[in-house]
Design an enzyme around this catalytic site. Structure first.
Site, PDB file in Angstrom:
ATOM      1  N   LYS A  14       0.628  -1.637  -0.063  1.00 32.71           N
ATOM      2  CA  LYS A  14      -0.080   0.148   0.268  1.00 32.71           C
ATOM      3  C   LYS A  14       0.885   1.247   0.164  1.00 32.71           C
ATOM      4  O   LYS A  14       1.840   1.530   0.763  1.00 32.71           O
ATOM      5  CB  LYS A  14      -0.188  -0.031   1.361  1.00 32.71           C
ATOM      6  CG  LYS A  14      -2.156   0.712   1.352  1.00 32.71           C
ATOM      7  CD  LYS A  14      -3.077   0.066   0.596  1.00 32.71           C
ATOM      8  CE  LYS A  14      -4.320   0.834   0.476  1.00 32.71           C
ATOM      9  NZ  LYS A  14      -5.834   0.044   0.244  1.00 32.71           N
TER      10      LYS A  14
ATOM     11  N   VAL B 164     -21.180   0.331  -4.504  1.00 28.61           N
ATOM     12  CA  VAL B 164     -21.039  -1.843  -4.568  1.00 28.61           C
ATOM     13  C   VAL B 164     -22.816  -2.115  -4.290  1.00 28.61           C
ATOM     14  O   VAL B 164     -23.069  -2.297  -4.674  1.00 28.61           O
ATOM     15  CB  VAL B 164     -20.511  -2.112  -3.068  1.00 28.61           C
ATOM     16  CG1 VAL B 164     -20.107  -3.242  -3.371  1.00 28.61           C
ATOM     17  CG2 VAL B 164     -18.890  -1.386  -3.459  1.00 28.61           C
TER      18      VAL B 164
HETATM   19  P1  NAD Z   1     -19.948   4.762  -2.192  1.00 27.72           P
HETATM   20  O1  NAD Z   1     -19.135   6.030  -1.381  1.00 27.72           O
HETATM   21  O2  NAD Z   1     -19.908   5.101  -3.014  1.00 27.72           O
HETATM   22  O3  NAD Z   1     -21.418   4.375  -0.552  1.00 27.72           O
HETATM   23  C1  NAD Z   1     -21.377   4.243   0.169  1.00 27.72           C
HETATM   24  C2  NAD Z   1     -22.987   4.139   0.772  1.00 27.72           C
HETATM   25  O4  NAD Z   1     -22.973   4.413   1.674  1.00 27.72           O
HETATM   26  C3  NAD Z   1     -22.607   5.900   0.159  1.00 27.72           C
HETATM   27  O5  NAD Z   1     -24.252   6.238  -0.444  1.00 27.72           O
HETATM   28  C4  NAD Z   1     -23.025   6.699   1.578  1.00 27.72           C
HETATM   29  O6  NAD Z   1     -24.640   7.612   1.896  1.00 27.72           O
HETATM   30  C5  NAD Z   1     -24.108   4.996   2.175  1.00 27.72           C
HETATM   31  N1  NAD Z   1     -23.944   5.103   3.558  1.00 27.72           N
HETATM   32  C6  NAD Z   1     -22.729   5.504   5.014  1.00 27.72           C
HETATM   33  N2  NAD Z   1     -23.329   6.012   5.968  1.00 27.72           N
HETATM   34  C7  NAD Z   1     -24.307   5.304   6.078  1.00 27.72           C
HETATM   35  C8  NAD Z   1     -25.425   4.419   7.388  1.00 27.72           C
HETATM   36  N3  NAD Z   1     -24.898   5.060   8.678  1.00 27.72           N
HETATM   37  N4  NAD Z   1     -26.830   3.706   6.904  1.00 27.72           N
HETATM   38  C9  NAD Z   1     -26.407   3.992   5.644  1.00 27.72           C
HETATM   39  N5  NAD Z   1     -26.395   3.810   5.032  1.00 27.72           N
HETATM   40  C10 NAD Z   1     -24.705   4.860   4.596  1.00 27.72           C
HETATM   41  O7  NAD Z   1     -18.821   3.262  -1.638  1.00 27.72           O
HETATM   42  P2  NAD Z   1     -18.485   2.197  -2.466  1.00 27.72           P
HETATM   43  O8  NAD Z   1     -17.322   1.973  -2.802  1.00 27.72           O
HETATM   44  O9  NAD Z   1     -19.823   1.548  -2.610  1.00 27.72           O
HETATM   45  O10 NAD Z   1     -17.934   1.194  -0.868  1.00 27.72           O
HETATM   46  C11 NAD Z   1     -19.083   0.752  -0.070  1.00 27.72           C
HETATM   47  C12 NAD Z   1     -18.363   0.042   1.173  1.00 27.72           C
HETATM   48  O11 NAD Z   1     -17.730  -1.263   0.869  1.00 27.72           O
HETATM   49  C13 NAD Z   1     -17.116   0.514   1.999  1.00 27.72           C
HETATM   50  O12 NAD Z   1     -16.802   0.110   3.229  1.00 27.72           O
HETATM   51  C14 NAD Z   1     -15.554   0.284   1.023  1.00 27.72           C
HETATM   52  O13 NAD Z   1     -14.586   0.562   1.400  1.00 27.72           O
HETATM   53  C15 NAD Z   1     -16.081  -0.834   0.887  1.00 27.72           C
HETATM   54  N6  NAD Z   1     -15.595  -1.327  -0.735  1.00 27.72           N
HETATM   55  C16 NAD Z   1     -15.311  -1.357  -1.962  1.00 27.72           C
HETATM   56  C17 NAD Z   1     -15.257  -1.538  -3.504  1.00 27.72           C
HETATM   57  C18 NAD Z   1     -15.613  -1.064  -4.313  1.00 27.72           C
HETATM   58  O14 NAD Z   1     -15.088  -1.765  -5.592  1.00 27.72           O
HETATM   59  N7  NAD Z   1     -15.889   0.265  -4.396  1.00 27.72           N
HETATM   60  C19 NAD Z   1     -14.039  -2.609  -2.776  1.00 27.72           C
HETATM   61  C20 NAD Z   1     -13.694  -3.738  -1.466  1.00 27.72           C
HETATM   62  C21 NAD Z   1     -15.088  -3.231  -0.658  1.00 27.72           C
END
Ligand code: NAD
Length: 371
Positions: A81, A185
């Site tokens: 990282k 996601v």
């Molecule tokens: P994102 O920012 O696009 O989506 C997160 C969503 O969660 C947002 O719409 C936000 O408004 C919502 N949110 C935040 N707090 C909340 C709560 N208390 N209740 C309900 N909704 C809430 O992020 P993402 O890319 O979709 O990633 C989501 C999670 O998955 C993160 O933890 C990220 O680290 C993990 N992740 C993502 C990927 C990827 O490919 N994007 C890969 C591995 C892990």
């Protein structure tokens, strides 16, 4: 604590590189945790860290996490990282990322970077001007683009594995599945779950996201403070970390938790507590490895079909974690680490004896770059 003391405290990193270039304001750290299985892959985070100690702690911790994630995913990758110290809103420049790219290049493929919090495709493009050892570059350059559909597809596989283990079937039709967070996601996951015939309950703090999903699919909407307590077969957290904590743990009315969010357990003891409560926990980093699988495919020469094919493997990986948990009578969160460590030991030793062909895959990017 000084940097050397910190590295020693964490104890087990292969290499830590301090990157500094005053002319472009670059202050960065690359941490390579382990390369037993292959080159260390992990994103570059740009963050306005309070101090250098915080930046070092973050990069040492995150690089180790990548070793475990790649190993448990069955990939021929190690863990690494990088962090750039600075405000991603005001301190980015072409020069900064190109200078950083030169540092990555000097490692000659031992570390491969990607996007992370605070960095984007454009930054990867600047890094790519100096080195081939970068993934997540724009599609136009043969990159893999947005990983979230692949992450979500892997999460679907993790949910199926948890359903099979806990409910005796991996057919999700008619099951109630709760999805917290409808971002990249979560929204892709909802689409897959609807296609499977599930009854999906959703929540997001952003009402625009809720509306978008509700307009597109037949989903039940609940408020953010209700979602974790919803009666359902499976909870799929896809928002923030630490959602299983002292305040929430007694709320869960589900048979299993399997979602995409990172670091779902506030502390390891919450994993033990879930086990005592009879709630099956599918470990987050095994379930959400689809995005990493997708960039791995980019290293071999990108194909979306192959990336989707790879993400199917999450099903077997999660099942294997459950087997180890039963075999050793331990929590699934501990079993995931054991799976990762066992593979590093077995395959790492094999590779020492016979280097094999695993390094061949990574020549593709280099060839493209040199053309
Ligand atoms: P994102 O920012 O696009 O989506 C997160 C969503 O969660 C947002 O719409 C936000 O408004 C919502 N949110 C935040 N707090 C909340 C709560 N208390 N209740 C309900 N909704 C809430 O992020 P993402 O890319 O979709 O990633 C989501 C999670 O998955 C993160 O933890 C990220 O680290 C993990 N992740 C993502 C990927 C990827 O490919 N994007 C890969 C591995 C892990």
């Amino acid at each position: 604590m000084g940097p050397f003391e910190m590295i020693e405290k964490h104890g087990e990193h292969d290499q830590v590189v301090i990157c500094h270039d005053k002319s472009v304001g670059l202050k960065a750290i690359i941490a390579i945790h382990n390369t037993s299985l292959g080159p260390a892959l992990g994103g570059t985070r740009m963050w306005n860290y309070k101090n250098e100690e915080d930046a070092m702690t973050d990069v040492l911790r995150l690089s180790k996490g990548m070793t475990y994630k790649a190993s448990a995913a069955g990939l021929n990758l190690g863990g690494g990282k990088a962090v750039i110290i600075g405000d991603p809103k005001t301190q980015k420049s072409e020069g900064l990322f190109r200078a950083f790219g030169q540092y990555i290049n000097s490692l000659n493929g031992k570390y491969i970077t990607a996007e992370d919090v605070g960095t984007n495709e454009r930054d990867m493009e600047h890094i790519y001007m100096e080195t081939p050892w970068v993934t997540g570059i724009p599609k136009a350059f043969g990159g893999s683009g947005d990983p979230s559909p692949y992450t979500a597809h892997g999460v679907l596989m993790g949910i199926k594995a948890a359903a099979q283990e806990k409910l005796g079937t991996d057919t999700l039709k008619g099951m109630r599945i709760a999805v917290q967070g409808l971002g990249n996601v979560g929204s892709n996951l909802v689409k897959y779950l609807i296609e499977e015939g599930c009854k999906v309950i959703v929540s997001d703090i952003d009402q625009a996201r809720v509306k978008l999903l509700h307009d597109s699919y037949n989903v039940e909407v609940v408020s953010p403070d209700q979602i974790l307590g919803v009666e359902c077969e499976i909870q799929a957290p896809c928002a923030m970390g630490a959602i299983v904590n002292d305040q929430t743990i007694m709320k869960f009315k589900c048979k299993a938790i399997a979602g995409g969010a990172n670091n779902q357990l506030a502390e390891a003891r919450h994993g033990d507590q879930l086990r005592e409560l009879g709630i099956l926990y599918a470990p987050d980093y095994v379930v959400n490895a689809g995005g990493l699988m997708n960039v791995f495919v980019e290293l071999e020469g990108y194909s979306p079909d192959r990336a989707f094919e790879k993400t199917r493997k999450v099903f077997d990986n999660v099942k294997r974690v459950f087997e180890i948990a039963k075999r050793d009578n331990i929590g699934t969160h501990v079993a995931a680490d054991r799976l990762a460590e066992e593979r590093i030991k077995t395959i790492g030793l094999l590779k020492q004896k016979h280097p094999g062909k695993t390094s061949r895959s990574f020549t593709t990017l280099k060839e493209v770059f040199n053309r």
